[in-house]
Design a protein around this motif. Structure first.
Motif, PDB file in Angstrom:
ATOM      1  N   PRO A  50       0.555  -1.119  -0.110  1.00  0.00           N
ATOM      2  CA  PRO A  50      -0.172  -0.067  -0.025  1.00  0.00           C
ATOM      3  C   PRO A  50       0.645   1.248   0.014  1.00  0.00           C
ATOM      4  CG  PRO A  50       0.097  -1.116   1.999  1.00  0.00           C
ATOM      5  CD  PRO A  50       0.852  -1.823   1.121  1.00  0.00           C
ATOM      6  N   HIS A  51       2.208   1.241  -0.178  1.00  0.00           N
ATOM      7  CA  HIS A  51       3.069   2.405   0.004  1.00  0.00           C
ATOM      8  C   HIS A  51       2.720   3.482  -0.945  1.00  0.00           C
ATOM      9  CE1 HIS A  51       4.868  -0.999   1.988  1.00  0.00           C
ATOM     10  NE2 HIS A  51       5.537  -0.267   2.874  1.00  0.00           N
ATOM     11  N   LEU A  52       2.390   3.199  -2.088  1.00  0.00           N
ATOM     12  CA  LEU A  52       1.753   4.352  -3.269  1.00  0.00           C
ATOM     13  C   LEU A  52       0.329   4.517  -3.394  1.00  0.00           C
ATOM     14  CD1 LEU A  52       4.547   3.332  -5.797  1.00  0.00           C
ATOM     15  CD2 LEU A  52       4.276   5.572  -4.385  1.00  0.00           C
ATOM     16  N   GLY A  53      -0.623   4.064  -2.759  1.00  0.00           N
ATOM     17  CA  GLY A  53      -1.905   3.908  -2.803  1.00  0.00           C
ATOM     18  C   GLY A  53      -2.384   3.510  -4.371  1.00  0.00           C
ATOM     19  N   GLN A  54      -1.634   2.566  -4.945  1.00  0.00           N
ATOM     20  CA  GLN A  54      -1.918   2.257  -6.230  1.00  0.00           C
ATOM     21  C   GLN A  54      -2.680   0.871  -6.518  1.00  0.00           C
ATOM     22  OE1 GLN A  54      -1.507   3.793  -9.141  1.00  0.00           O
ATOM     23  NE2 GLN A  54      -1.148   5.740  -8.423  1.00  0.00           N
ATOM     24  N   GLY A  55      -2.856   0.124  -5.418  1.00  0.00           N
ATOM     25  CA  GLY A  55      -3.173  -1.225  -5.730  1.00  0.00           C
ATOM     26  C   GLY A  55      -4.540  -1.326  -6.397  1.00  0.00           C
ATOM     27  N   ALA A  56      -5.668  -0.567  -5.900  1.00  0.00           N
ATOM     28  CA  ALA A  56      -6.857  -0.665  -6.682  1.00  0.00           C
ATOM     29  C   ALA A  56      -6.918   0.357  -7.620  1.00  0.00           C
ATOM     30  CB  ALA A  56      -7.847  -0.007  -5.787  1.00  0.00           C
ATOM     31  N   ALA A  57      -6.127   1.054  -7.834  1.00  0.00           N
ATOM     32  CA  ALA A  57      -6.020   2.111  -9.139  1.00  0.00           C
ATOM     33  C   ALA A  57      -5.542   1.181 -10.230  1.00  0.00           C
ATOM     34  CB  ALA A  57      -4.983   3.132  -8.862  1.00  0.00           C
ATOM     35  N   GLN A  58      -4.495   0.309  -9.940  1.00  0.00           N
ATOM     36  CA  GLN A  58      -4.011  -0.551 -11.235  1.00  0.00           C
ATOM     37  C   GLN A  58      -4.836  -1.559 -11.579  1.00  0.00           C
ATOM     38  OE1 GLN A  58      -0.972   0.175 -12.971  1.00  0.00           O
ATOM     39  NE2 GLN A  58      -1.421   1.820 -11.551  1.00  0.00           N
ATOM     40  N   ALA A  59      -5.927  -2.249 -10.428  1.00  0.00           N
ATOM     41  CA  ALA A  59      -6.764  -3.100 -10.950  1.00  0.00           C
ATOM     42  C   ALA A  59      -7.709  -2.273 -11.696  1.00  0.00           C
ATOM     43  CB  ALA A  59      -7.552  -3.761  -9.735  1.00  0.00           C
ATOM     44  N   ILE A  60      -8.156  -1.109 -11.541  1.00  0.00           N
ATOM     45  CA  ILE A  60      -9.137  -0.415 -12.331  1.00  0.00           C
ATOM     46  C   ILE A  60      -8.782  -0.136 -13.621  1.00  0.00           C
ATOM     47  CG2 ILE A  60     -10.600   1.769 -12.389  1.00  0.00           C
ATOM     48  CD1 ILE A  60     -10.334   1.873  -9.299  1.00  0.00           C
ATOM     49  N   GLU A  61      -7.515   0.330 -13.716  1.00  0.00           N
ATOM     50  CA  GLU A  61      -6.811   0.553 -15.226  1.00  0.00           C
ATOM     51  C   GLU A  61      -6.935  -0.687 -16.109  1.00  0.00           C
ATOM     52  OE1 GLU A  61      -3.594   4.175 -14.295  1.00  0.00           O
ATOM     53  OE2 GLU A  61      -3.136   2.378 -14.803  1.00  0.00           O
ATOM     54  N   ASP A  62      -6.639  -1.923 -15.350  1.00  0.00           N
ATOM     55  CA  ASP A  62      -6.713  -3.082 -15.819  1.00  0.00           C
ATOM     56  C   ASP A  62      -7.743  -3.456 -16.662  1.00  0.00           C
ATOM     57  OD1 ASP A  62      -3.851  -3.695 -15.009  1.00  0.00           O
ATOM     58  OD2 ASP A  62      -4.740  -5.421 -13.410  1.00  0.00           O
ATOM     59  N   GLY A  63      -8.869  -3.136 -16.001  1.00  0.00           N
ATOM     60  CA  GLY A  63     -10.107  -3.493 -16.597  1.00  0.00           C
ATOM     61  C   GLY A  63     -10.558  -2.423 -17.742  1.00  0.00           C
ATOM     62  N   VAL A  64     -10.242  -1.554 -17.574  1.00  0.00           N
ATOM     63  CA  VAL A  64     -10.580  -0.377 -18.553  1.00  0.00           C
ATOM     64  C   VAL A  64      -9.642  -0.844 -19.897  1.00  0.00           C
ATOM     65  CG1 VAL A  64     -10.232   2.059 -19.331  1.00  0.00           C
ATOM     66  CG2 VAL A  64     -11.181   1.445 -17.008  1.00  0.00           C
ATOM     67  N   VAL A  65      -8.505  -1.035 -19.602  1.00  0.00           N
ATOM     68  CA  VAL A  65      -7.598  -1.427 -21.031  1.00  0.00           C
ATOM     69  C   VAL A  65      -7.885  -2.431 -21.331  1.00  0.00           C
ATOM     70  CG1 VAL A  65      -5.047  -2.051 -21.593  1.00  0.00           C
ATOM     71  CG2 VAL A  65      -5.696  -0.094 -19.911  1.00  0.00           C
ATOM     72  N   LEU A  66      -8.221  -3.635 -20.763  1.00  0.00           N
ATOM     73  CA  LEU A  66      -8.659  -5.040 -21.346  1.00  0.00           C
ATOM     74  C   LEU A  66     -10.129  -4.799 -21.969  1.00  0.00           C
ATOM     75  CD1 LEU A  66      -8.401  -8.007 -21.304  1.00  0.00           C
ATOM     76  CD2 LEU A  66      -9.961  -8.293 -19.241  1.00  0.00           C
ATOM     77  N   ALA A  67     -10.817  -3.874 -21.713  1.00  0.00           N
ATOM     78  CA  ALA A  67     -12.069  -3.834 -22.140  1.00  0.00           C
ATOM     79  C   ALA A  67     -11.915  -2.831 -23.725  1.00  0.00           C
ATOM     80  CB  ALA A  67     -13.027  -2.941 -21.532  1.00  0.00           C
ATOM     81  N   ASP A  68     -10.961  -2.041 -23.564  1.00  0.00           N
ATOM     82  CA  ASP A  68     -10.611  -1.484 -24.968  1.00  0.00           C
ATOM     83  C   ASP A  68      -9.996  -2.440 -25.936  1.00  0.00           C
ATOM     84  OD1 ASP A  68     -11.352   0.996 -24.093  1.00  0.00           O
ATOM     85  OD2 ASP A  68      -9.489   1.711 -23.602  1.00  0.00           O
ATOM     86  N   CYS A  69      -9.207  -3.230 -25.379  1.00  0.00           N
ATOM     87  CA  CYS A  69      -8.245  -4.260 -26.282  1.00  0.00           C
ATOM     88  C   CYS A  69      -9.161  -5.296 -26.862  1.00  0.00           C
ATOM     89  CB  CYS A  69      -7.299  -4.816 -25.428  1.00  0.00           C
ATOM     90  SG  CYS A  69      -5.727  -3.792 -24.994  1.00  0.00           S
ATOM     91  N   LEU A  70     -10.325  -5.794 -26.024  1.00  0.00           N
ATOM     92  CA  LEU A  70     -11.302  -6.568 -26.478  1.00  0.00           C
ATOM     93  C   LEU A  70     -12.199  -5.933 -27.726  1.00  0.00           C
ATOM     94  CD1 LEU A  70     -12.342  -8.398 -23.121  1.00  0.00           C
ATOM     95  CD2 LEU A  70     -10.963  -9.316 -25.126  1.00  0.00           C
ATOM     96  N   ALA A  71     -12.463  -4.749 -27.408  1.00  0.00           N
ATOM     97  CA  ALA A  71     -13.301  -3.988 -28.541  1.00  0.00           C
ATOM     98  C   ALA A  71     -12.608  -3.740 -29.597  1.00  0.00           C
ATOM     99  CB  ALA A  71     -14.076  -2.931 -27.883  1.00  0.00           C
ATOM    100  N   GLU A  72     -11.212  -3.660 -29.374  1.00  0.00           N
ATOM    101  CA  GLU A  72     -10.618  -3.055 -30.870  1.00  0.00           C
ATOM    102  C   GLU A  72     -10.263  -4.467 -31.665  1.00  0.00           C
ATOM    103  OE1 GLU A  72      -7.074  -0.977 -29.336  1.00  0.00           O
ATOM    104  OE2 GLU A  72      -8.712   0.863 -28.508  1.00  0.00           O
ATOM    105  N   HIS A  73     -10.149  -5.604 -30.875  1.00  0.00           N
ATOM    106  CA  HIS A  73      -9.680  -6.796 -31.711  1.00  0.00           C
ATOM    107  C   HIS A  73     -10.612  -7.970 -31.719  1.00  0.00           C
ATOM    108  CE1 HIS A  73      -5.605  -4.632 -32.071  1.00  0.00           C
ATOM    109  NE2 HIS A  73      -5.532  -4.538 -30.844  1.00  0.00           N
ATOM    110  N   ASP A  74     -10.987  -8.657 -32.657  1.00  0.00           N
ATOM    111  CA  ASP A  74     -11.719  -9.705 -32.856  1.00  0.00           C
ATOM    112  C   ASP A  74     -10.907 -11.230 -32.378  1.00  0.00           C
ATOM    113  OD1 ASP A  74     -14.034  -8.229 -33.535  1.00  0.00           O
ATOM    114  OD2 ASP A  74     -13.543  -8.868 -35.647  1.00  0.00           O
ATOM    115  N   ASP A  75      -9.843 -11.144 -32.740  1.00  0.00           N
ATOM    116  CA  ASP A  75      -8.793 -11.836 -32.251  1.00  0.00           C
ATOM    117  C   ASP A  75      -8.406 -11.994 -30.787  1.00  0.00           C
ATOM    118  OD1 ASP A  75      -6.412 -13.927 -31.869  1.00  0.00           O
ATOM    119  OD2 ASP A  75      -5.886 -13.879 -34.046  1.00  0.00           O
ATOM    120  N   LEU A  76      -8.899 -12.979 -29.991  1.00  0.00           N
ATOM    121  CA  LEU A  76      -8.575 -12.815 -28.588  1.00  0.00           C
ATOM    122  C   LEU A  76      -7.032 -12.714 -27.956  1.00  0.00           C
ATOM    123  CD1 LEU A  76     -11.267 -15.222 -26.577  1.00  0.00           C
ATOM    124  CD2 LEU A  76     -11.085 -12.641 -26.786  1.00  0.00           C
ATOM    125  N   ALA A  77      -6.196 -13.765 -28.912  1.00  0.00           N
ATOM    126  CA  ALA A  77      -4.800 -13.640 -28.343  1.00  0.00           C
ATOM    127  C   ALA A  77      -4.243 -12.222 -28.776  1.00  0.00           C
ATOM    128  CB  ALA A  77      -4.129 -14.673 -29.284  1.00  0.00           C
TER     129      ALA A  77
END
Length: 378
Positions: free
Chosen positions: A299-326
């Motif tokens: 918890p030293h930078l207060g970033q644990g939850a922030a990075q998880a939220i960013e993961d979800g946003v980026v994953l959604a973007d990548c899935l929407a941009e590419h039909d190929d899951l890999a």
């Protein structure tokens, strides 16, 4: 028309944020959460939402509700010596083009309520008191056996089930577990005093104490305590006394908080600090991981939850941009790995400095560098 069905394992901050993000991109999202309701999976007292977390939440339409329910600070914070002498201001790093505070403090229960409400409003299905018993990825989809006896089939499975992730075993070979770093975090809610208008850090001889505003009348105190052995849940009434003993060297504001508010009746949370970074890839077939399952952050930078939220946003973007899951999963990992590794490594550096094992380390410069990197585009 739906882009496909996604099962998200874990109804924590990362799982719910991901569910909102993918649902808004046209997928049908289902969240399974082993705990029984929205509050039973909430651990701890309050949470720091740095600017990059607020940006990611803003991208899924949640930030303003968090700010309204929390404490939007006008600066990141300030650093003080053990005797209470002011050392340095920490203004934070703004994200260009966004009118968001450098830091928002919020209670964890309130954040879960907000995320759950937005997920349900977006059309996400949330199933409590259940998780998966077995996953079978046949290449065209994933068959699921659930612990409540039901079954289902989904196009994609997202493992957002925490640092001891069960989903991780379907993606990563071998035994991968977090390790205890030698510190544990005390946290306790206290009344909000006028002086607590941002994060207040006070360096002690053996650990860092801090205060975080999380509402109109509420703040929390934290202390990163050096403990060689990982603590077990404590019984008895000595937790408050142990925290007072750790805070005994502090004068100034932290000493006042110790004497006025840390008593035997206060509810103190004590949790071990664990770290983990999983090397790429973070996916296998139709199963992909995010949050603490691949990057457990102290918890030293207060970033644990922030990075998880960013993961979800980026994953959604990548899935929407590419039909190929890999391709989508590789791009997601490429965009996330180095960013998350910086947070994991810098948090560990700060912990080592607090425990006296990294003399000469500049924790403020390290924090400022991280905030600058986090302000860069996702």
């Amino acid at each position: 028309m739906s882009r496909g069905s996604i099962l998200i394992v874990g109804g924590g901050i990362g799982g719910l944020s991901t569910a909102i993000a993918v649902q808004k991109k046209g997928y049908d999202a289902t969240v399974v959460e082993l705990n029984s309701d929205v509050h039973s999976s909430v651990y701890g007292v309050g949470i720091i939402q740095p600017m990059n977390a607020l940006r990611a939440l803003d991208m899924i339409g949640v930030a303003q509700d968090c700010i309204a329910a929390g404490y939007p600070a006008k600066r990141w914070g300030g650093l003080y010596a053990t005797d209470g002498t002011f050392i340095k201001e920490m203004p934070g790093t703004p994200v260009p083009g966004l009118d968001l505070p450098p830091m928002n403090g919020l209670t964890r229960p309130k954040l879960h309520e907000i995320l759950t409400s937005h997920a349900v409003e977006a059309g996400v299905t949330i199933r409590y008191s259940t998780t998966f018993a077995q996953l079978d990825d046949d290449g065209d989809g994933v068959d699921i056996s659930f612990t409540d006896g039901t079954t289902g089939r989904f196009d994609i499975v997202v493992g957002a089930d925490g640092v001891y992730s069960k989903t991780r075993g379907y993606v990563v070979e071998g035994e991968v577990r977090p390790y205890y770093i030698g510190q544990s975090a005390y946290r306790v809610n206290i009344p909000l005093l006028p002086e607590i208008d941002s994060i207040i850090l006070q360096a002690g001889p053996e650990g860092m104490a801090g205060l975080v505003p999380i509402g109109e009348d509420l703040a929390y105190l934290f202390y990163n305590a050096h403990m060689e052995a990982q603590p077990t849940p404590e019984s008895g009434d000595d937790t408050a006394q142990k925290l007072r003993d750790y805070l005994a060297p502090f004068d100034g504001f932290m000493g006042r908080i110790r004497d006025e508010f840390i008593d035997d009746g206060c509810e103190i949370v004590l949790r071990p600090e664990e770290s983990l970074i999983v090397e790429a890839p973070w996916h296998k077939g139709r199963i992909v991981l995010l949050g603490d399952s691949v990057h457990a952050i102290t918890p030293h930078l207060g970033q644990g939850a922030a990075q998880a939220i960013e993961d979800g946003v980026v994953l959604a973007d990548c899935l929407a941009e590419h039909d190929d899951l890999a391709v989508a999963f590789r791009e997601y990992t490429d965009r996330r790995f180095e960013r998350c590794k910086l947070i994991v490594d810098t948090s560990l550096d700060i912990a080592e400095w607090e425990m006296g094992r990294k003399p000469g380390f500049d924790n403020i410069a390290a924090t400022d560098h991280v905030l600058e990197v986090m302000a860069q585009p996702l």
